[in-house]
Write an enzyme that holds these catalytic residues in place. Structure first.
Site, short mmCIF file in Angstrom:
data_model
loop_
_atom_site.label_atom_id
_atom_site.label_comp_id
_atom_site.label_asym_id
_atom_site.label_seq_id
_atom_site.Cartn_x
_atom_site.Cartn_y
_atom_site.Cartn_z
N ASP A 22 -106.70 38.41 3.51
CA ASP A 22 -106.51 37.12 2.87
C ASP A 22 -107.04 35.97 3.72
O ASP A 22 -107.39 36.15 4.89
CB ASP A 22 -105.02 36.88 2.52
CG ASP A 22 -104.08 37.26 3.66
OD1 ASP A 22 -104.53 37.30 4.83
OD2 ASP A 22 -102.90 37.53 3.39
N HIS A 40 -93.71 40.14 0.65
CA HIS A 40 -95.11 40.09 0.23
C HIS A 40 -95.99 40.98 1.10
O HIS A 40 -95.67 41.27 2.24
CB HIS A 40 -95.64 38.64 0.15
CG HIS A 40 -95.89 37.96 1.46
ND1 HIS A 40 -95.97 36.59 1.56
CD2 HIS A 40 -96.10 38.42 2.71
CE1 HIS A 40 -96.23 36.28 2.81
NE2 HIS A 40 -96.31 37.35 3.53
P1 PGA Z 1 -96.18 37.86 10.26
O1 PGA Z 1 -96.57 37.79 8.73
O2 PGA Z 1 -96.94 39.03 10.80
O3 PGA Z 1 -96.67 36.57 10.83
O4 PGA Z 1 -94.72 38.04 10.32
C1 PGA Z 1 -96.52 38.96 7.99
C2 PGA Z 1 -96.84 38.63 6.56
O5 PGA Z 1 -96.52 37.51 6.12
O6 PGA Z 1 -97.39 39.49 5.86
#
Ligand code: PGA
Length: 250
Positions: free
Chosen positions: A67, A138
């Protein structure tokens, strides 16, 4: 889902790094699906150290990221394009033209999403996709309620995601409201998936994932239907699961 329990963030990062290195050794022209955020930085550090020490070659590797924020310049400190350069691409021998992120300039029409789908298909699909999980479940930026059939496209970020990511910006107002994300169906087509989960902040969502139903309100739950997912979770992330023990279905 195969679960590998590890002690802490370092151990998770090492296990994940080893799996990526193994993939690249087995298939030097692998297509790697890569993730950003706090979770995989340790894994990237491990890959860079290994590259320096053992010269594992990424020369033939192609990468596709999950993304990108909409509306940030590519060199903006918070852009995922810059994150990938700084954390990995600048330090290994991957060819930059073989690294891909969805376009930060995408408008809400379907063109960029379709282009990205075609790109992944033209590379022969993703061999190994690295994933984190949001506190709201998510994967990529596919927020709760996203159809499991979704393909790459522009998505609106929830308030909770913008709050979780505000730590990287000066203020929450600066966090983009939209992103372009690989779809859930796209992620599910990957031949192998590594799901990395670390820290107490993820303990509740990991409990829900392991004990709950497959439901679009918890996007990651679809991974239970994938034939080749390895979940690498540390002790803190598993703390609620351990507390409640009970029946854990994977
Ligand atoms: P993070 O994000 O690795 O910064 O915890 C994970 C995500 O939002 O998929």
């Amino acid at each position: 889902m195969k679960l590998i329990e590890v002690e802490n963030y370092e151990a998770m990062s090492k296990k994940a790094g080893e799996a990526v290195i193994e993939q690249v050794k087995q298939k030097p022209n692998s297509v790697l699906g890569l993730a950003t955020g706090g979770t995989p930085t340790g894994m990237y550090r491990y890959l860079v150290q290994d590259y320096k020490k053992n010269q594992t070659s990424y020369h033939q590797v192609h990468s596709v990221n999950l993304d990108e924020y909409i509306g940030l310049a590519a060199d903006s400190p918070q852009s995922y394009s810059r994150y990938m350069n700084e954390n990995l691409f600048d330090h290994i021998n991957i060819q930059k033209e073989q690294t891909h992120l969805p376009s930060a300039g995408a408008s809400s029409d379907k063109t960029e999403g379709e282009k990205y789908e075609n790109l992944i298909a033209s590379l022969g699909g993703i061999d190994l996709q690295v994933l984190g999980i949001g506190e709201n479940g998510h994967i990529g930026f596919n927020e709760p309620g996203t159809a499991f059939s979704s393909e790459t496209g522009v998505v609106e970020l929830t308030a909770s995601t913008r709050e979780a990511n505000a730590r990287y910006f000066n203020s929450i107002e600066d966090v983009p409201t939209h992103a372009i994300s690989m779809g859930i169906a796209t992620i599910m087509k990957s031949r192998q998936i590594l799901l990395l989960v670390s820290g107490v902040k993820k303990a509740n969502v990991l409990y829900k994932l392991l004990t709950g139903e497959i439901n679009e309100q918890l996007p990651a739950s679809i991974l239970k239907k994938h034939k080749n997912v390895t979940l690498i979770a540390d002790r803190d992330a598993l703390s609620v699961v351990k507390e409640k023990e009970g029946s854990v279905s994977r």
